[in-house]
Design a protein around this motif. Structure first.
Motif, PDB file in Angstrom:
ATOM      1  N   VAL A 187      30.488  45.354  32.771  1.00  0.00           N
ATOM      2  CA  VAL A 187      29.261  46.299  33.172  1.00  0.00           C
ATOM      3  C   VAL A 187      28.213  45.382  34.146  1.00  0.00           C
ATOM      4  CG1 VAL A 187      26.881  46.728  31.662  1.00  0.00           C
ATOM      5  CG2 VAL A 187      29.124  47.117  30.689  1.00  0.00           C
ATOM      6  N   TYR A 188      28.434  44.129  33.988  1.00  0.00           N
ATOM      7  CA  TYR A 188      27.221  43.395  34.934  1.00  0.00           C
ATOM      8  C   TYR A 188      28.007  42.526  36.118  1.00  0.00           C
ATOM      9  CZ  TYR A 188      23.426  44.230  31.531  1.00  0.00           C
ATOM     10  OH  TYR A 188      22.794  45.055  30.815  1.00  0.00           O
ATOM     11  N   GLY A 189      29.403  42.619  36.090  1.00  0.00           N
ATOM     12  CA  GLY A 189      30.228  41.952  37.398  1.00  0.00           C
ATOM     13  C   GLY A 189      30.381  43.375  38.090  1.00  0.00           C
ATOM     14  N   GLY A 190      31.691  43.276  38.518  1.00  0.00           N
ATOM     15  CA  GLY A 190      32.079  44.534  39.579  1.00  0.00           C
ATOM     16  C   GLY A 190      32.366  44.146  40.769  1.00  0.00           C
ATOM     17  N   PRO A 191      33.076  45.132  41.583  1.00  0.00           N
ATOM     18  CA  PRO A 191      32.968  45.075  43.199  1.00  0.00           C
ATOM     19  C   PRO A 191      31.802  44.954  43.776  1.00  0.00           C
ATOM     20  CG  PRO A 191      34.256  46.970  42.452  1.00  0.00           C
ATOM     21  CD  PRO A 191      33.262  46.449  41.142  1.00  0.00           C
ATOM     22  N   GLY A 192      31.606  43.788  44.650  1.00  0.00           N
ATOM     23  CA  GLY A 192      30.361  43.565  45.249  1.00  0.00           C
ATOM     24  C   GLY A 192      29.568  42.526  44.582  1.00  0.00           C
ATOM     25  N   ARG A 193      30.105  42.135  43.756  1.00  0.00           N
ATOM     26  CA  ARG A 193      29.425  41.072  42.951  1.00  0.00           C
ATOM     27  C   ARG A 193      30.245  39.692  42.552  1.00  0.00           C
ATOM     28  NH1 ARG A 193      25.591  44.358  38.246  1.00  0.00           N
ATOM     29  NH2 ARG A 193      24.170  45.361  39.913  1.00  0.00           N
ATOM     30  N   SER A 194      29.663  38.597  42.215  1.00  0.00           N
ATOM     31  CA  SER A 194      30.516  37.536  41.881  1.00  0.00           C
ATOM     32  C   SER A 194      30.076  37.017  40.933  1.00  0.00           C
ATOM     33  CB  SER A 194      30.162  36.395  43.098  1.00  0.00           C
ATOM     34  OG  SER A 194      28.968  35.916  42.904  1.00  0.00           O
ATOM     35  N   VAL A 195      31.107  36.462  39.836  1.00  0.00           N
ATOM     36  CA  VAL A 195      30.848  35.740  38.665  1.00  0.00           C
ATOM     37  C   VAL A 195      31.074  34.214  38.750  1.00  0.00           C
ATOM     38  CG1 VAL A 195      31.710  35.668  36.160  1.00  0.00           C
ATOM     39  CG2 VAL A 195      31.719  37.604  37.386  1.00  0.00           C
ATOM     40  N   LEU A 196      30.251  33.239  38.266  1.00  0.00           N
ATOM     41  CA  LEU A 196      30.288  31.905  38.518  1.00  0.00           C
ATOM     42  C   LEU A 196      30.434  31.152  37.122  1.00  0.00           C
ATOM     43  CD1 LEU A 196      29.695  29.378  40.067  1.00  0.00           C
ATOM     44  CD2 LEU A 196      27.409  29.808  39.590  1.00  0.00           C
ATOM     45  N   ALA A 197      31.116  30.173  37.008  1.00  0.00           N
ATOM     46  CA  ALA A 197      31.623  29.335  35.951  1.00  0.00           C
ATOM     47  C   ALA A 197      31.861  27.837  36.177  1.00  0.00           C
ATOM     48  CB  ALA A 197      32.803  29.778  34.976  1.00  0.00           C
ATOM     49  N   PRO A 198      31.851  26.981  35.477  1.00  0.00           N
ATOM     50  CA  PRO A 198      32.271  25.555  35.815  1.00  0.00           C
ATOM     51  C   PRO A 198      33.802  25.531  36.059  1.00  0.00           C
ATOM     52  CG  PRO A 198      30.994  25.545  33.811  1.00  0.00           C
ATOM     53  CD  PRO A 198      31.313  27.116  34.119  1.00  0.00           C
ATOM     54  N   VAL A 199      34.014  24.790  36.740  1.00  0.00           N
ATOM     55  CA  VAL A 199      35.466  24.678  37.403  1.00  0.00           C
ATOM     56  C   VAL A 199      36.696  24.549  36.406  1.00  0.00           C
ATOM     57  CG1 VAL A 199      35.839  22.351  37.639  1.00  0.00           C
ATOM     58  CG2 VAL A 199      37.057  23.614  39.138  1.00  0.00           C
ATOM     59  N   HIS A 200      36.155  24.041  35.213  1.00  0.00           N
ATOM     60  CA  HIS A 200      37.304  23.463  33.957  1.00  0.00           C
ATOM     61  C   HIS A 200      36.978  24.577  32.986  1.00  0.00           C
ATOM     62  CE1 HIS A 200      38.787  20.499  36.311  1.00  0.00           C
ATOM     63  NE2 HIS A 200      37.835  19.540  36.213  1.00  0.00           N
ATOM     64  N   ALA A 201      36.156  25.719  33.228  1.00  0.00           N
ATOM     65  CA  ALA A 201      35.913  26.492  32.015  1.00  0.00           C
ATOM     66  C   ALA A 201      37.030  27.251  31.536  1.00  0.00           C
ATOM     67  CB  ALA A 201      34.877  27.634  32.698  1.00  0.00           C
ATOM     68  N   TYR A 202      36.628  27.858  30.425  1.00  0.00           N
ATOM     69  CA  TYR A 202      37.631  28.567  29.682  1.00  0.00           C
ATOM     70  C   TYR A 202      38.489  29.747  30.449  1.00  0.00           C
ATOM     71  CZ  TYR A 202      38.969  32.169  25.885  1.00  0.00           C
ATOM     72  OH  TYR A 202      39.471  33.223  25.234  1.00  0.00           O
ATOM     73  N   PRO A 203      39.656  29.803  30.729  1.00  0.00           N
ATOM     74  CA  PRO A 203      40.255  30.754  31.711  1.00  0.00           C
ATOM     75  C   PRO A 203      40.036  32.113  31.665  1.00  0.00           C
ATOM     76  CG  PRO A 203      41.839  29.005  31.144  1.00  0.00           C
ATOM     77  CD  PRO A 203      40.532  28.890  30.227  1.00  0.00           C
ATOM     78  N   PHE A 204      39.755  32.748  30.391  1.00  0.00           N
ATOM     79  CA  PHE A 204      39.500  34.046  30.376  1.00  0.00           C
ATOM     80  C   PHE A 204      37.992  34.471  31.320  1.00  0.00           C
ATOM     81  CE2 PHE A 204      37.877  37.826  28.236  1.00  0.00           C
ATOM     82  CZ  PHE A 204      39.242  38.715  28.388  1.00  0.00           C
TER      83      PHE A 204
END
Length: 360
Positions: A96-113
């Motif tokens: 709903v809030y990601g998708g094409p043209g957007r990016s999602v950010l997480a810590p480098v060792h975050a939960y892989p899902f």
């Protein structure tokens, strides 16, 4: 032949634990962070009785469960959504809030899902460095881009086991643009609740989600039920993407009964914490580098990735399954779930045996 969407063709599937042994060999799974003891007897009894109503569809509004969660945590039940494990809520949020043209950010060792969910939505997945194995607010803020729409943080972290104080989460939220959605995944939150450092009120700002699950401290992983507290407008949109019948009647009834037996769940957390510290001390005394954890698992650091593979193989040959962490960028680590003492004794003995043989 029909072709899949590009993001599915290019991505790897989400890696689940592989539990394969020789015929007749017993499996000791310490790879999936399951509870070290069964669910509350109250929950089991309620689940067993509820199967009599299996001909009816489940309550797609989860009314009784939401009310029970609201009473327990002092939060508004109207802002609660439930899903088929917290994975459904994570995945739908990314859709709903990601998708094409957007990016999602997480810590480098975050939960892989988190990565899987982002790529499935068609978003780009970005990562930020950590301080050792702990989420860095400053690095996350520094990694935000113009197209960042979601920041995922697991707290306590998986697979790291580390935890940020809520004051740091508040600092992160304040430093992000208002239109960026901060998702705080508290799958292991119950193991840290005794600290009394809660973040439910962060949802009030309108751009923060807090997720939890019944899979870990409550021991209901097989029934697949997660939940979260959402800002009203966010909840309205995410609900559009949820399967209305994804949480079975049995799961809802079992979860409500488990909530009523808080003493059992808290005892599970206490037993787990005491066992973790005991076995961490044993492993440390035997020369292993074991990271502190506020969850129901520990990270064991080997000298390098090759040693981690060899140690893992040695345990697997005895039917003991830990979890390699190459997918989280920690290829020199093995993650071990805290299990009953008899199983931990077997696993630690085999690790010790491998270490002695490797050094000889």
């Amino acid at each position: 032949m029909i072709e899949p969407q590009a993001q599915f063709a290019e991505m790897s599937g989400y890696a689940v634990a592989e539990l394969t042994v020789s015929a007749g060999q017993q499996i000791y799974s310490l790879s999936q962070n399951e509870s070290l003891r069964p669910p509350s007897p109250v929950a089991l009894a309620a689940a067993g009785k509820s199967i009599e109503d299996a001909a009816a569809y489940p309550d797609s509004d989860w009314r009784l469960l939401r009310s029970a969660l609201g009473r327990l945590h002092g939060i508004d039940p109207e802002l609660i959504l439930c899903g088929n494990g917290s994975l459904e809520l994570i995945g739908t949020t990314a859709q709903v809030y990601g998708g094409p043209g957007r990016s999602v950010l997480a810590p480098v060792h975050a939960y892989p899902f988190f990565r899987t969910a982002a790529l499935m939505s068609g978003a780009r997945f970005d990562t930020a460095p950590e301080n050792g194995l702990t989420v860095s607010v400053d690095h996350l803020v520094g990694a935000v881009r113009e197209d960042t729409s979601i920041v995922f943080v697991a707290n306590p972290g998986n697979p790291t086991g580390t935890r940020l104080p809520v004051s740091e989460l508040r600092r992160l939220r304040a430093a992000l643009r208002p239109e960026i959605l901060l998702v705080i995944d508290e799958a292991y939150g119950e193991f840290a609740d005794a600290i009394g450092d809660r973040c439910w009120d962060m949802v009030d700002a309108g751009n923060c989600i807090v997720l939890r699950t019944f899979s870990k401290a409550y021991g209901l992983a097989g029934l697949r039920i997660g939940w979260g507290l959402f800002p009203q407008s966010v909840a309205q949109n995410i609900r559009k993407g949820l399967n209305p019948n994804s949480v079975s009647s049995v799961a809802q009834v079992a979860a409500m009964a488990a909530l009523e037996d808080q003493g059992y769940m808290q005892e599970t957390c206490e037993i787990t914490s005491e066992s973790l510290e005991k076995w961490r001390a044993v492993l440390t005394d035997r020369g292993f580098d074991v990271h502190p954890s506020t969850t129901n698992f520990m990270l064991i650091r080997m000298a390098n990735a090759q040693e981690a593979v060899h140690a893992d193989a040695a345990l697997r040959s005895e039917g003991i399954f830990l979890r390699g962490q190459g997918g989280a960028g920690l290829s020199e680590y093995l993650r071990i779930t805290i299990a009953p003492d008899a199983v931990m004794t077997k696993a630690v003995s085999q690790l010790t045996k491998w270490k002695k043989e490797a050094q000889s």
